[in-house]
Design a protein around this motif. Structure first.
Motif, mmCIF file in Angstrom:
data_model
loop_
_atom_site.group_PDB
_atom_site.id
_atom_site.type_symbol
_atom_site.label_atom_id
_atom_site.label_comp_id
_atom_site.label_asym_id
_atom_site.label_seq_id
_atom_site.Cartn_x
_atom_site.Cartn_y
_atom_site.Cartn_z
ATOM 1 N N ASP A 22 18.025 -12.323 15.458
ATOM 2 C CA ASP A 22 16.865 -12.271 14.580
ATOM 3 C C ASP A 22 17.188 -11.572 13.261
ATOM 4 N N SER A 23 18.140 -10.663 13.284
ATOM 5 C CA SER A 23 18.382 -9.869 12.089
ATOM 6 C C SER A 23 19.363 -10.530 11.131
ATOM 7 N N LEU A 24 19.883 -11.698 11.496
ATOM 8 C CA LEU A 24 20.763 -12.414 10.567
ATOM 9 C C LEU A 24 20.032 -13.660 10.064
ATOM 10 N N ASN A 25 20.064 -13.839 8.776
ATOM 11 C CA ASN A 25 19.440 -15.021 8.186
ATOM 12 C C ASN A 25 20.191 -16.264 8.675
ATOM 13 N N PRO A 26 19.487 -17.166 9.346
ATOM 14 C CA PRO A 26 20.189 -18.327 9.925
ATOM 15 C C PRO A 26 20.900 -19.198 8.895
ATOM 16 N N ARG A 27 20.560 -19.065 7.642
ATOM 17 C CA ARG A 27 21.187 -19.906 6.632
ATOM 18 C C ARG A 27 22.241 -19.175 5.813
ATOM 19 N N PHE A 28 22.568 -17.955 6.205
ATOM 20 C CA PHE A 28 23.637 -17.209 5.537
ATOM 21 C C PHE A 28 24.859 -17.187 6.450
ATOM 22 N N THR A 29 26.037 -17.351 5.875
ATOM 23 C CA THR A 29 27.235 -17.173 6.687
ATOM 24 C C THR A 29 27.407 -15.680 6.963
ATOM 25 N N ALA A 30 28.291 -15.384 7.914
ATOM 26 C CA ALA A 30 28.541 -13.993 8.249
ATOM 27 C C ALA A 30 28.972 -13.221 7.005
ATOM 28 N N ALA A 31 29.851 -13.830 6.214
ATOM 29 C CA ALA A 31 30.340 -13.155 5.014
ATOM 30 C C ALA A 31 29.201 -12.877 4.038
ATOM 31 N N ARG A 32 28.321 -13.849 3.894
ATOM 32 C CA ARG A 32 27.202 -13.685 2.961
ATOM 33 C C ARG A 32 26.271 -12.575 3.453
ATOM 34 N N ALA A 33 26.076 -12.507 4.771
ATOM 35 C CA ALA A 33 25.215 -11.465 5.327
ATOM 36 C C ALA A 33 25.802 -10.081 5.073
ATOM 37 N N ILE A 34 27.111 -9.966 5.296
ATOM 38 C CA ILE A 34 27.748 -8.662 5.090
ATOM 39 C C ILE A 34 27.755 -8.313 3.600
ATOM 40 N N ALA A 35 27.907 -9.343 2.760
ATOM 41 C CA ALA A 35 28.013 -9.096 1.324
ATOM 42 C C ALA A 35 26.671 -8.737 0.702
ATOM 43 N N ASP A 36 25.597 -9.056 1.377
ATOM 44 C CA ASP A 36 24.275 -8.865 0.771
ATOM 45 C C ASP A 36 24.056 -7.443 0.241
ATOM 46 N N PRO A 37 24.212 -6.414 1.073
ATOM 47 C CA PRO A 37 24.013 -5.064 0.519
ATOM 48 C C PRO A 37 25.029 -4.721 -0.571
ATOM 49 N N ILE A 38 26.249 -5.256 -0.452
ATOM 50 C CA ILE A 38 27.280 -4.954 -1.459
ATOM 51 C C ILE A 38 26.871 -5.543 -2.802
ATOM 52 N N LEU A 39 26.378 -6.770 -2.766
ATOM 53 C CA LEU A 39 25.978 -7.422 -4.010
ATOM 54 C C LEU A 39 24.804 -6.710 -4.659
ATOM 55 N N ARG A 40 23.896 -6.213 -3.840
ATOM 56 C CA ARG A 40 22.694 -5.613 -4.400
ATOM 57 C C ARG A 40 22.921 -4.177 -4.850
ATOM 58 N N LEU A 41 23.629 -3.409 -4.038
ATOM 59 C CA LEU A 41 23.614 -1.964 -4.261
ATOM 60 C C LEU A 41 24.958 -1.352 -4.637
ATOM 61 N N ALA A 42 26.061 -2.038 -4.361
ATOM 62 C CA ALA A 42 27.348 -1.423 -4.680
ATOM 63 C C ALA A 42 27.793 -1.890 -6.068
ATOM 64 N N ASN A 43 28.524 -1.049 -6.744
ATOM 65 C CA ASN A 43 29.017 -1.444 -8.062
ATOM 66 C C ASN A 43 30.343 -2.170 -7.919
ATOM 67 N N LEU A 44 30.287 -3.274 -7.223
ATOM 68 C CA LEU A 44 31.514 -4.008 -6.984
ATOM 69 C C LEU A 44 31.406 -5.305 -7.765
ATOM 70 N N LYS A 45 32.348 -5.527 -8.645
ATOM 71 C CA LYS A 45 32.266 -6.706 -9.502
ATOM 72 C C LYS A 45 33.283 -7.758 -9.055
ATOM 73 N N GLY A 46 32.902 -8.998 -9.210
ATOM 74 C CA GLY A 46 33.849 -10.078 -8.947
ATOM 75 C C GLY A 46 33.793 -10.581 -7.524
ATOM 76 N N ARG A 47 33.933 -11.906 -7.385
ATOM 77 C CA ARG A 47 33.825 -12.496 -6.058
ATOM 78 C C ARG A 47 34.950 -12.061 -5.145
ATOM 79 N N GLU A 48 36.153 -11.909 -5.750
ATOM 80 C CA GLU A 48 37.311 -11.571 -4.902
ATOM 81 C C GLU A 48 37.156 -10.194 -4.284
ATOM 82 N N SER A 49 36.693 -9.248 -5.091
ATOM 83 C CA SER A 49 36.612 -7.888 -4.562
ATOM 84 C C SER A 49 35.514 -7.779 -3.505
ATOM 85 N N VAL A 50 34.423 -8.528 -3.692
ATOM 86 C CA VAL A 50 33.369 -8.522 -2.673
ATOM 87 C C VAL A 50 33.903 -9.134 -1.384
#
Lengths: 583, 331
Positions: free
Chosen positions: A421-449
């Motif tokens: 229930d806690s994983l969005n069925p339309r997000f891949t595992a990587a996208r789910a893990i990346a979600d907080p990183i994309l929103r809150l971490a100062n990490l730039k660039g697709r490769e580093s994420v």
């Protein structure tokens, strides 16, 4: 009671399902024999075929499934060859079933008394004039207080435990010879579980019935059954007397299950299989190094600062909800003021602290307010009163809606109860893990994420090649790992674990609990572990808080609470955990 | 050490590799009554991601349900006619030839000719573009209006919900076709207004479905998790909730496409929207209806049949899409 003619004889049973990927064998060559008056437990993890076996016995497999081979004989009748009419007569009257979710098994728009009458009528057990009396009598037998009133209750008006009693009443109404209980207590509190199981055993013993108890809980099976059948991947791996299974399991799988079941006196490491090869093949970066955005020095400093000021201080926390019932017009027309207060206190003035690097267990039964508490601390809902101080800041004063975008958000994270229930069925595992990183971490660039995601995946032991899968392509344990990776992605200081293993099989639970412990040691986080299971909490927590009806009943160091509980309620909780007498 | 499941000697990347070497995964699609938990499926999951999996899935659906395959072929034909229609037809749809007026279907004129000697076949094929455009545009518009309003209503609740709900109720209080007529009559007799009217008429349908779907997911674990990840409410709505209800909305869009075509044709039939001599199915039926009595049935029949086939196709397609999206509800 003659062994020669068993009540139920399942011989060499194979059940196949036709799926789009071809034919799948859910159950293979299963032999089970049940004598009259015997209680047999079928134990296995999800996918072991234990439920399918019982469906085959009742012949209620769905369209895709069929009995491919073997024979099922019930009191000498060949179930496979019986006509649908014969089977309908048999079901309910001769053998009946208790399902896992009592609410789903009851018709929500029909009074419970009526539903019992339906069963009686169906099998013409009593004549119509005596139906009501008989139904009330049956309700009384399953210890439903005030059965005459409860006869008129709808399922939603009853608690989960009460509903399960009604389901038991339905199953036993026609005095069947065989009762199949399919996970009858999953989803119920331990104390309710105990009363429900005691009731089933007492009633079936009294009537000389045979019972099949299907469960994933070896402890439960061993406590209540004469014999235990252990299943793995559609096959029976071991059949033995409960005592033998519990004291000297012979099959490696049974041993693994036994080890993985948390019991008093075991430690976290004991849960894992003893097989040494597994230890060698550990994922390469489950070692105490942080990659990507990690700051090892910071986390080291954190765990060193254990003696400092507490990380979280909760004082007199209150959450009130408006009481349901009269509202709007009805309230205007009502003359007298309602006798009860208009609000209901889900959390009623609780205070506790969590130190840095400490794990605290929050234990209680459903409805005790533990989830409300954790959700408030998590700043997902607003408090009604009280103080929540996190690292010296009054986070309780910040509105839940505004909290999501604050930098503070990074420091408090959560692992949810249901990994699916806690994983969005339309997000891949990587996208789910990346979600907080994309929103809150100062990490730039697709490769580093991506690199950070991969580092996190390795840290939680999730194979990197699974990162591009969607949740439905992952197993329960893998989904749990994704949830954990997401929670630790921002190096939080406090992680709330909301029954993180409740939806998992015991062997997976063992692995996940160990993972959580290791991550805590590595990253220096604090845990608030919310659970109903004292045995699990004991493994992971330094301190335990026991809650009941919105208040704290007792809190203290884990061993103290478990060994010498002060409050009667804690003692009841401990006593309700199924525990075979010979263990 | 922490992951016996992940560290088995089995090196195939199947999910949850098991000691017996078989990939294990619950086949939630395969069975319909929740017994699926106990089923293992064959180790064919190794290349289960990406485009090839999508193709395999589509092939499976088509082979399981031939009707869907048929509807899909029909849909492709309609799209082809809409895109390339004017280049495919043998005659200019607007060129009149009074010498050849009111000719019955023949080898030269497959669908016959109308009162001005225009080729009915050419006109029917060319009209596809306009009718298809009206349908697609109105469905896209109603998805933007109704779909988004409904998702917001379901997700935010409170006042948003009330406002959207009452707007939908108001629209539903009118006989829908009369409302569409009124809108076009009031706003002006143009194709854009036909599109707008068709969209407004369908608003409640979209708003309600989107609201219901969003409402169930409002407190889902992954929404809470998204809040913890620092997503604002609006972002959760658009990036987390919306993709999840898209499949259902797509089905709805396919089902309403047929209705939109019918609505547009109906409006032009009574003289609103598209005007002659433009080739449009509704107008052609309207014009041809005068000749039905005197025996020239083909002028009204063929555009009417085209209309029917198009609506039929979109409905079948919608049913087929629902099977793909939600196999549990398969009939």
């Amino acid at each position: 009671m003659t062994e020669a003619v068993p009540l139920l004889d399942v011989a060499d049973l194979t059940v196949e399902f036709t799926t789009r990927r071809g034919i799948v064998r859910a159950v293979e060559h299963v032999d089970v024999r049940i004598a009259k008056g015997e209680t047999v437990g079928i134990v296995g993890e999800s996918g072991s075929g234990k439920s399918v076996t019982s469906y085959a016995v009742m012949r209620i497999l769905d369209r895709a499934g069929r009995i491919a081979a073997g024979a099922v004989h019930f009191t000498g009748l060949d179930v496979r060859a019986a006509s649908e009419d014969q089977m309908r007569n048999l079901r309910g009257r001769e053998m009946s079933m208790i399902f896992q979710n009592p609410r789903a098994a009851l018709n929500p728009i029909r009074k419970v008394g009526r539903q019992i009458e339906d069963v009686l009528e169906q099998h013409s057990q009593v004549d119509s004039s005596a139906l009501t009396d008989k139904a009330i009598e049956i309700l009384d037998q399953v210890r439903i207080a005030r059965p005459r009133e409860r006869y008129h209750a709808y399922p939603f008006e009853l608690s989960g435990g009460m509903c399960q009693r009604v389901v038991i009443a339905l199953a036993l109404a026609c005095r069947p010879q065989l009762l199949i209980a399919d996970e009858p207590t999953t989803g119920l509190d331990v104390t309710t579980q105990k009363t429900v199981m005691d009731l089933i055993v007492e009633l079936t013993k009294q009537r000389g019935m045979s019972t099949i108890l299907i469960t994933h809980d070896l402890g439960l099976a061993a406590t209540y059954c004469d014999r235990v059948v252990v299943m793995e991947k559609g096959r029976v791996v071991e059949t033995a007397l409960s005592r033998e299974i519990f004291t000297a399991p012979s099959h490696p799988y049974t041993r693994k299950l036994m080890r993985a079941t948390p019991r008093p006196g075991t430690s976290l490491r004991d849960l894992l299989p003893e097989d040494e090869s597994l230890y060698e093949a550990r994922p390469p970066t489950a070692t105490p190094t942080l990659q990507g955005g990690g700051k090892p020095t910071e986390s080291a400093a954190r765990s060193n600062g254990k003696s400092g000021a507490p990380l979280l201080v909760v004082e007199k926390l209150v959450k009130e909800y408006p009481r349901k019932g009269l509202g709007g017009f009805a309230k205007i027309f009502q003359r007298q003021p309602a006798p009860e207060p208009e609000t209901f206190r889900a959390v009623d003035g609780i205070s506790f602290t969590i130190n840095r690097g400490e794990s605290v267990g929050l234990v209680g039964e459903s409805g005790c307010g533990k989830s409300t508490t954790s959700t408030m601390v998590m700043r997902l809902i607003d408090k009604s009163d009280g103080v929540i101080m996190f690292d010296g800041e009054d986070i309780g004063a910040i509105a839940a809606k505004a909290f999501a975008k604050l930098p503070l958000r990074k420091r408090i994270q959560m692992v949810f109860q249901d990994p699916t229930d806690s994983l969005n069925p339309r997000f891949t595992a990587a996208r789910a893990i990346a979600d907080p990183i994309l929103r809150l971490a100062n990490l730039k660039g697709r490769e580093s994420v991506r690199a950070r995601c991969e580092a996190l995946a390795r840290q939680v032991g999730l194979p990197v090649e699974l990162l591009d899968r969607f949740p439905h392509q992952l197993s329960g344990g893998q989904k749990a790992r994704v949830g954990i990776a997401r929670a630790i992605a921002l190096n939080p200081e406090l992680v709330i674990l909301d029954e993180p293993t409740a939806a998992l099989d015991v062997s997976v639970q063992a692995v996940v609990l160990n993972l959580l412990q290791e991550l805590k040691d590595t990253l220096g986080m604090s845990y608030l572990f919310v659970s109903h299971d004292l045995n699990v909490v004991r493994l992971l927590c330094d301190r335990v808080i026991v809650m009941r009806a919105g208040r704290i009943v007792e809190q203290g160091p884990t061993e103290e609470i478990l060994v010498s509980p002060q409050a009667q309620y804690t003692r009841d909780l401990l006593a309700a955990i199924p525990h075979p007498m010979f263990a | 050490m922490l992951s016996p499941e992940a560290s088995q000697p089995n090196s195939s990347p199947t999910p949850n590799p098991s000691p017996q070497g078989g990939g294990e995964s619950t086949a939630s699609v395969a069975t319909s009554r929740g017994i699926s938990a106990g089923i293992r499926i064959a180790p064919a999951l190794a290349h289960n991601t990406g485009f090839s999996a999508g193709l395999r899935h589509a092939r499976y659906i088509l082979s399981e349900n031939a009707v869907t395959g048929f509807a899909f072929a029909l849909f492709l034909a309609i799209v082809l006619a809409a895109l390339a229609g004017p280049y495919l037809v043998p005659y200019d749809p607007l060129a009149s030839d009074t010498a050849a007026a009111l000719k019955a279907p023949s080898a030269a004129h497959w669908f016959g000719t109308d009162q001005l000697g225009r080729d009915v076949f050419s006109r029917v094929v060319v009209a596809t573009r306009l009718d298809f455009f009206i349908a697609v545009a109105s469905v896209a518009l109603v998805f933007l209006m109704g779909g988004l309003a409904g998702v917001a209503a379901g997700f935010f609740g409170g006042w948003t919900d009330r406002v959207v709900g009452r707007i939908a109720d108001t629209i539903m209080a009118f006989p829908l076709f009369v409302l569409a007529m009124g809108i076009v009559a009031a706003l002006g007799n143009t194709v854009q207004n036909v599109v707008l009217a068709t969209a407004i008429v369908n608003f409640p349908l979209y708003a309600r479905i989107a609201r219901a779907e969003a409402n169930v997911r409002r407190e889902a674990g992954f929404v809470q998790a998204a809040r913890l990840s620092g997503n604002g409410e609006l972002r959760i709505l658009l990036a987390q909730i919306l993709p999840n209800i898209m499949p259902i909305m797509v089905v709805q869009m396919s089902l309403t496409m047929g209705y939109a075509i019918l609505n547009a044709a109906g409006l032009s039939f009574i003289g609103l929207g598209v005007r002659p001599p433009t080739a449009e199915w509704g107008i052609m039926v309207a014009e041809g209806s005068a000749f039905m009595v005197s025996g020239e049935w083909w002028i009204a029949f063929f555009p009417g049949a085209a209309l029917m086939v198009a609506v039929f196709c979109f409905n079948l397609l919608g049913d087929g899409l629902r099977d793909i999206v939600d196999p549990q509800r398969r009939t």
